[in-house]
Design a protein around this motif. Structure first.
Motif, mmCIF file in Angstrom:
data_model
loop_
_atom_site.group_PDB
_atom_site.id
_atom_site.type_symbol
_atom_site.label_atom_id
_atom_site.label_comp_id
_atom_site.label_asym_id
_atom_site.label_seq_id
_atom_site.Cartn_x
_atom_site.Cartn_y
_atom_site.Cartn_z
ATOM 1 N N VAL A 1 0.834 -1.195 0.000
ATOM 2 C CA VAL A 1 0.000 0.000 0.000
ATOM 3 C C VAL A 1 0.872 1.249 0.000
ATOM 4 O O VAL A 1 1.943 1.263 0.602
ATOM 5 N N PRO A 2 0.435 2.321 -0.670
ATOM 6 C CA PRO A 2 1.168 3.587 -0.605
ATOM 7 C C PRO A 2 0.809 4.323 0.686
ATOM 8 O O PRO A 2 -0.357 4.400 1.067
ATOM 9 N N LEU A 3 1.827 4.842 1.373
ATOM 10 C CA LEU A 3 1.590 5.559 2.622
ATOM 11 C C LEU A 3 1.593 7.072 2.435
ATOM 12 O O LEU A 3 0.762 7.769 2.991
ATOM 13 N N ARG A 4 2.553 7.571 1.676
ATOM 14 C CA ARG A 4 2.609 9.014 1.452
ATOM 15 C C ARG A 4 3.350 9.319 0.162
ATOM 16 O O ARG A 4 4.150 8.516 -0.313
ATOM 17 N N MET A 5 3.073 10.489 -0.389
ATOM 18 C CA MET A 5 3.721 10.966 -1.603
ATOM 19 C C MET A 5 4.320 12.331 -1.271
ATOM 20 O O MET A 5 3.663 13.151 -0.638
ATOM 21 N N TYR A 6 5.554 12.549 -1.700
ATOM 22 C CA TYR A 6 6.232 13.788 -1.341
ATOM 23 C C TYR A 6 7.298 14.136 -2.362
ATOM 24 O O TYR A 6 7.720 13.294 -3.152
ATOM 25 N N PHE A 7 7.706 15.408 -2.347
ATOM 26 C CA PHE A 7 8.842 15.860 -3.140
ATOM 27 C C PHE A 7 10.077 15.735 -2.277
ATOM 28 O O PHE A 7 10.103 16.202 -1.134
ATOM 29 N N LEU A 8 11.135 15.134 -2.806
ATOM 30 C CA LEU A 8 12.421 15.057 -2.124
ATOM 31 C C LEU A 8 13.464 15.636 -3.071
ATOM 32 O O LEU A 8 13.757 15.045 -4.109
ATOM 33 N N ASP A 9 13.959 16.811 -2.736
ATOM 34 C CA ASP A 9 14.916 17.530 -3.575
ATOM 35 C C ASP A 9 14.391 17.696 -5.000
ATOM 36 O O ASP A 9 15.114 17.494 -5.975
ATOM 37 N N GLY A 10 13.113 18.016 -5.116
ATOM 38 C CA GLY A 10 12.525 18.303 -6.417
ATOM 39 C C GLY A 10 12.008 17.101 -7.180
ATOM 40 O O GLY A 10 11.460 17.253 -8.268
ATOM 41 N N ARG A 11 12.169 15.904 -6.646
ATOM 42 C CA ARG A 11 11.693 14.694 -7.321
ATOM 43 C C ARG A 11 10.564 14.065 -6.522
ATOM 44 O O ARG A 11 10.596 14.041 -5.300
ATOM 45 N N VAL A 12 9.577 13.520 -7.233
ATOM 46 C CA VAL A 12 8.423 12.919 -6.558
ATOM 47 C C VAL A 12 8.795 11.518 -6.091
ATOM 48 O O VAL A 12 9.298 10.701 -6.866
#
Length: 158
Positions: free
Chosen positions: A107-118
């Protein structure tokens, strides 16, 4: 234009932690189109219905909702299309083996940008039964009450 640094949360799946017992978590990259990235930069996404499956040695995120980009044209993307996840071969093989054992899902828990990348944080999880959910809620409530009592005791100085 300076490059982005740090982590910026786009969407989280709080329901997943309630419905599943989480065992392992992985960070995966995501293959996206330009209009999807622009839509995500506006902070619009939902992982609630999303799930991950492995097909032909590749990991895919399906049913995660990324709305169409408002200023997009005919090049816009489908909001609930399946998107390829970027993981190492060993990680994909391990996830595939664990899900074949039975009762386990990804399951996906969270989506975020890390140093400009998804990036997407995915987890190897097992579904909770109704009893387990009630027990977890009861434990959280007991913990909250104990913290309140401790705070009250510290305030009064007893």
């Amino acid at each position: 234009m300076p490059k982005e640094t740090g982590e910026k949360l786009i969407a989280s799946n709080k329901k997943a932690r309630h419905d599943y017992l989480i065992f392992d978590t992985y960070e995966a990259g995501l293959v996206l189109t330009g209009s999807e990235v622009k839509s995500l930069r506006m902070g619009r996404a939902s992982l609630v219905d999303g799930y991950v499956f492995i097909e032909r040695g590749e990991a895919w995120l399906d049913a995660a909702y990324i709305p169409e980009y408002l200023n997009g044209s005919w090049t816009n993307h489908a909001p609930r299309r399946k998107r390829k996840l970027l993981l190492h071969r060993k990680q994909i093989d391990k996830l595939y083996d664990k899900t074949r054992e039975g009762g386990m899902t990804i399951v996906p828990l969270r989506m975020y940008f890390l140093d400009g990348r998804v990036k997407v944080e995915i987890a190897l999880a097992k579904g909770k039964r109704e009893f387990d959910k009630r027990q977890t809620l009861r434990e959280q409530q007991d913990k909250r009450e104990a913290e309140r009592a401790m705070r009250q005791r510290n305030r009064t100085g007893e």
